[in-house]
Scaffold this motif. Structure first.
Motif, PDB file in Angstrom:
ATOM      1  N   ARG A 121     -34.445   3.961  58.872  1.00 22.61           N
ATOM      2  CA  ARG A 121     -35.458   3.920  57.644  1.00 22.61           C
ATOM      3  C   ARG A 121     -36.815   3.620  58.819  1.00 22.61           C
ATOM      4  N   VAL A 122     -37.585   5.029  58.903  1.00 26.27           N
ATOM      5  CA  VAL A 122     -39.050   5.227  59.258  1.00 26.27           C
ATOM      6  C   VAL A 122     -39.419   5.503  58.275  1.00 26.27           C
ATOM      7  N   VAL A 123     -40.752   5.053  57.402  1.00 27.66           N
ATOM      8  CA  VAL A 123     -41.839   5.259  56.019  1.00 27.66           C
ATOM      9  C   VAL A 123     -42.905   5.490  57.465  1.00 27.66           C
ATOM     10  N   ASN A 124     -43.796   6.331  57.268  1.00 30.38           N
ATOM     11  CA  ASN A 124     -45.216   6.871  58.163  1.00 30.38           C
ATOM     12  C   ASN A 124     -45.893   6.941  56.845  1.00 30.38           C
ATOM     13  N   LEU A 125     -46.836   5.914  57.075  1.00 26.91           N
ATOM     14  CA  LEU A 125     -47.930   5.804  56.350  1.00 26.91           C
ATOM     15  C   LEU A 125     -49.212   7.621  56.356  1.00 26.91           C
ATOM     16  N   ALA A 126     -49.489   7.893  55.529  1.00 25.47           N
ATOM     17  CA  ALA A 126     -49.893   8.954  55.592  1.00 25.47           C
ATOM     18  C   ALA A 126     -51.219   8.924  54.436  1.00 25.47           C
ATOM     19  N   SER A 127     -51.579   9.726  53.163  1.00 23.98           N
ATOM     20  CA  SER A 127     -52.206   9.705  52.451  1.00 23.98           C
ATOM     21  C   SER A 127     -52.192  11.276  51.758  1.00 23.98           C
ATOM     22  N   ILE A 128     -53.570  11.002  50.388  1.00 21.63           N
ATOM     23  CA  ILE A 128     -53.530  11.803  49.468  1.00 21.63           C
ATOM     24  C   ILE A 128     -55.017  12.718  50.572  1.00 21.63           C
ATOM     25  N   ALA A 129     -55.015  12.219  51.107  1.00 25.71           N
ATOM     26  CA  ALA A 129     -56.347  12.960  52.201  1.00 25.71           C
ATOM     27  C   ALA A 129     -55.549  14.080  52.744  1.00 25.71           C
ATOM     28  N   GLY A 130     -54.195  14.194  53.219  1.00 23.19           N
ATOM     29  CA  GLY A 130     -54.192  14.759  54.247  1.00 23.19           C
ATOM     30  C   GLY A 130     -53.313  16.266  53.132  1.00 23.19           C
ATOM     31  N   LYS A 131     -52.631  14.946  51.982  1.00 23.06           N
ATOM     32  CA  LYS A 131     -52.776  17.138  51.254  1.00 23.06           C
ATOM     33  C   LYS A 131     -53.599  17.860  50.400  1.00 23.06           C
ATOM     34  N   GLU A 132     -54.940  16.690  49.798  1.00 20.01           N
ATOM     35  CA  GLU A 132     -55.766  17.494  49.397  1.00 20.01           C
ATOM     36  C   GLU A 132     -57.182  17.747  50.145  1.00 20.01           C
ATOM     37  N   GLY A 133     -57.568  17.226  51.231  1.00 22.83           N
ATOM     38  CA  GLY A 133     -58.260  17.117  51.925  1.00 22.83           C
ATOM     39  C   GLY A 133     -59.330  16.370  51.021  1.00 22.83           C
ATOM     40  N   ASN A 134     -60.529  15.230  52.100  1.00 27.11           N
ATOM     41  CA  ASN A 134     -61.339  15.079  50.996  1.00 27.11           C
ATOM     42  C   ASN A 134     -62.116  14.918  52.116  1.00 27.11           C
ATOM     43  N   PRO A 135     -63.695  15.124  50.809  1.00 29.26           N
ATOM     44  CA  PRO A 135     -64.604  16.150  51.525  1.00 29.26           C
ATOM     45  C   PRO A 135     -65.387  14.646  52.665  1.00 29.26           C
ATOM     46  N   ASN A 136     -65.952  15.230  53.596  1.00 29.08           N
ATOM     47  CA  ASN A 136     -67.050  14.040  54.500  1.00 29.08           C
ATOM     48  C   ASN A 136     -66.446  12.905  55.023  1.00 29.08           C
ATOM     49  N   LEU A 137     -64.803  13.877  54.869  1.00 27.70           N
ATOM     50  CA  LEU A 137     -63.256  12.924  55.818  1.00 27.70           C
ATOM     51  C   LEU A 137     -62.193  13.482  55.984  1.00 27.70           C
ATOM     52  N   SER A 138     -63.036  14.268  57.181  1.00 29.92           N
ATOM     53  CA  SER A 138     -62.029  15.924  57.978  1.00 29.92           C
ATOM     54  C   SER A 138     -60.988  15.532  58.608  1.00 29.92           C
ATOM     55  N   VAL A 139     -62.004  14.624  59.537  1.00 28.25           N
ATOM     56  CA  VAL A 139     -60.890  14.378  60.806  1.00 28.25           C
ATOM     57  C   VAL A 139     -59.815  13.662  60.612  1.00 28.25           C
TER      58      VAL A 139
END
Length: 224
Positions: free
Chosen positions: A112-130
């Motif tokens: 089992r592998v669980v990778n921690l992504a983020s809602i930012a990776g789906k929607e994009g957060n302003p000033n957090l483009s990287v």
């Protein structure tokens, strides 16, 4: 007894996941840059990870929680080094851990592998483009690897949290945190232990027909 490796396991989501897995009698080895981790290893150092593989032995579960937020600035103010440094940890570090530990899981026919992504990776957060772009890469990586290994017995899934009250966000500007919290219908940040519950389920035998998936834990923020 199954063995789990949790990167970024000394604090925040990683520490919460480690505690939750230990509570169900899983042997957990935390990996982090700090001496408080079980193993002090840089996930961007492949030779150090290779030595870790030899020390730890067979691993059944991998939780990739190590990550950095990167710069809280508009895209036009970011630098090439900002992008390289953030992707080195969030993406290449995740890949390095998978390349090192997943082959053994495949050989044994269960993992089992669980990778921690983020809602930012789906929607994009302003000033957090990287950061947003790096987590989008983690999502795509998870989907690709999940398809590749679908018949192997190794399930690879990702979690996309909204903003969580963790040390990782300690350096995030208060106005940024306020903006992100305001996007959550529950009007609060998530707690590490709430994410840990989802991780514990994803690495259990209860999950058998899900791979390459992204599980939102966002207090209702996720739009798709």
């Amino acid at each position: 007894m199954r063995t789990a490796i949790v990167s970024g396991g000394a604090s925040g989501l990683g520490a919460a996941a480690a505690a939750r897995l230990r509570a169900v009698d899983i042997r957990v080895v935390t990996v982090d840059l700090t001496p408080s981790a079980d193993e002090t290893v840089d996930v961007t150092d492949e030779s150090a990870i290779a030595e870790l593989v030899d020390r730890v032995g067979p691993v059944d579960i991998l939780v990739n929680s190590a990550g950095v937020v990167g710069p809280n600035v508009p895209l036009m103010h970011t630098t090439a080094d900002d992008w390289r440094r953030t992707f080195e940890v969030n993406v290449i570090g995740t890949v390095a851990m998978m390349r090192s530990f997943v082959p053994g899981m495949v050989d044994r026919g269960w993992g089992r592998v669980v990778n921690l992504a983020s809602i930012a990776g789906k929607e994009g957060n302003p000033n957090l483009s990287v950061y947003s772009a790096s987590k989008a890469a983690v999502i795509a990586l998870t989907k690709s690897a999940g398809k590749e290994l679908a018949k192997s017995g190794v399930l690879i899934n990702a979690i996309a949290p909204a903003v969580i009250a963790s040390p990782m966000n300690a350096a995030t500007a208060p106005e940024v945190l306020a903006h992100l919290t305001g996007l959550i219908p529950m009007q609060r940040m998530g707690r590490p232990e709430e994410v840990a519950e989802l991780i514990a389920w994803l690495v259990s035998d209860a999950v058998s027909f899900s791979t390459g998936a992204v599980y939102d834990i966002s207090g209702g923020r996720a739009g798709y």
